[in-house]
Design an enzyme around this catalytic site. Structure first.
Site, PDB file in Angstrom:
ATOM      1  N   SER A 220       0.926  -1.021   0.174  1.00 42.48           N
ATOM      2  CA  SER A 220       0.004   0.014  -0.040  1.00 42.48           C
ATOM      3  C   SER A 220       0.875   1.332  -0.101  1.00 42.48           C
ATOM      4  CB  SER A 220      -1.022  -0.061   1.141  1.00 42.48           C
ATOM      5  OG  SER A 220      -1.621  -0.980   1.142  1.00 42.48           O
ATOM      6  N   GLY A 222      -0.409   4.392  -0.145  1.00 47.46           N
ATOM      7  CA  GLY A 222      -1.339   5.458   0.320  1.00 47.46           C
ATOM      8  C   GLY A 222      -1.837   6.133  -0.707  1.00 47.46           C
ATOM      9  N   GLY A 225      -1.323   4.797  -4.600  1.00 46.08           N
ATOM     10  CA  GLY A 225      -1.934   3.682  -4.882  1.00 46.08           C
ATOM     11  C   GLY A 225      -1.256   2.354  -4.302  1.00 46.08           C
ATOM     12  N   ASP A 252      -6.334  -2.717   5.813  1.00 44.91           N
ATOM     13  CA  ASP A 252      -6.967  -4.028   6.406  1.00 44.91           C
ATOM     14  C   ASP A 252      -8.178  -4.184   5.385  1.00 44.91           C
ATOM     15  OD1 ASP A 252      -5.452  -3.931   8.457  1.00 44.91           O
ATOM     16  OD2 ASP A 252      -6.937  -2.511   9.628  1.00 44.91           O
TER      17      ASP A 252
END
Length: 312
Positions: A220, A222, A225, A252
């Site tokens: 991840s 943020g 992408g 999650d």
């Protein structure tokens, strides 16, 4: 069925405020109380998406009882492991611009007997699971190698294993060869011991985790992408987000979307991106339902923008 393991669950309270001002009396414009912890959030997201999930959670005291009650209300099959200590309580303060201030308690100090009880409980339920997702920080009393033991035991029961943790726990667990690991950009940089300036840097770091034992890396990044790096190839996914309300549990939700869609390939990445994008537009740690998803806003490509600078 996705079995989640959360060694350090929590009772999470989120307050929305106009602005965070130190030393002042703040009046919340909204509040939520949710069961928390990475694995708990993953189970909540899986259940919200309409799939079967079972949550193994060590719980103690009144906060632990409330966590179990809240999970059951969301249709999650809870498998509690009794603790002598109390489950931790966390506080998050969300501002209108998406800034989130979190206060996380350390959690109880687990005994060797309680540690073994969690592992034994996972062993009882792993044979019925398509995936065992081991998620979150380790509480006091558990050494970093604990996750490595859990991964090895789950594999021994024929389960595929997804791991979402960081620091020494992540590095130690790689020797167990987890099928999927899901670091964010900061955790990925920490794992390889250097800063990551571009998407290409993140791809190289993910490949290093694969060399160290990870089957697939779902990273991840943020607002920049998500990356999927596996033996089959490398893909990059982004989504259009109208407004960020809270990023609690977004990672999650992404992992839940990925595993629920099969846990491999660009289609699973698209599901991960859609779930993560939906989650950040919801209050607190609310998990997205299918109605919240916007697949049309998601783009997944094998033409990875290696020179793109990371902003987070």
């Amino acid at each position: 069925m996705i079995l989640t393991v959360t060694p350090n669950p929590s009772l999470d309270r989120t307050y929305e405020v106009p602005a965070l001002e130190r030393g002042e009396v703040l009046r919340a414009t909204g509040e939520r109380m949710d069961p928390g912890g990475k694995g708990v959030n993953l189970s909540r997201a899986v259940a919200a998406a309409g799939h079967d999930t079972r949550a193994v959670v060590p719980l103690g005291g009144a906060p632990g009882a409330l966590v179990a009650e809240l999970l059951a209300e969301q249709g999650i099959d809870v498998v509690p492991v009794p603790l002598s200590g109390h489950t931790r309580s966390n506080i998050a303060i969300a501002e209108p611009d998406g800034t989130l201030t979190k206060i996380n308690a350390p959690g109880p100090d687990l005994t060797p007997r309680e540690s073994e009880a969690i592992l034994a409980t996972v062993g009882e339920h792993a044979p019925a699971a398509d995936w065992v997702a081991c998620c979150g920080s380790l509480p006091r009393g558990l050494i970093p190698a604990w996750y490595a033991d859990l991964v090895t035991r789950a594999h021994g029961h024929g389960s595929r294993v997804a791991l979402d943790t960081s620091g020494p726990s992540l590095l130690a667990a790689l020797r167990g060869r987890p099928d999927v690991v899901k670091p964010n950009a900061e955790e990925l940089a920490e794992a390889v011991g250097r800063p990551l300036a571009t998407v290409g840097d993140a791809v190289k770091a993910a490949e290093e985790l694969r060399t160290a034992g990870a089957g697939t890396v779902l990273a991840s990044l943020g607002a920049d992408g998500q990356l999927l790096v596996s033996a089959e190839g490398v893909w990059y996914g982004t989504a259009t987000v109208t407004a960020v309300r809270s990023n609690v549990g977004a990672g999650d939700a992404s992992l839940a979307g990925f595993l629920a869609a099969g846990g491999e390939g660009p289609e699973a990445l698209a599901s991960a991106v859609a779930h993560g994008a939906a989650a950040v537009q919801l209050p607190g740690s609310q998990m997205p339902t299918p109605a919240h998803l916007d697949p049309a806003a998601v783009t997944v490509t094998a033409d990875v923008p290696l020179d793109r600078a990371l902003t987070e």
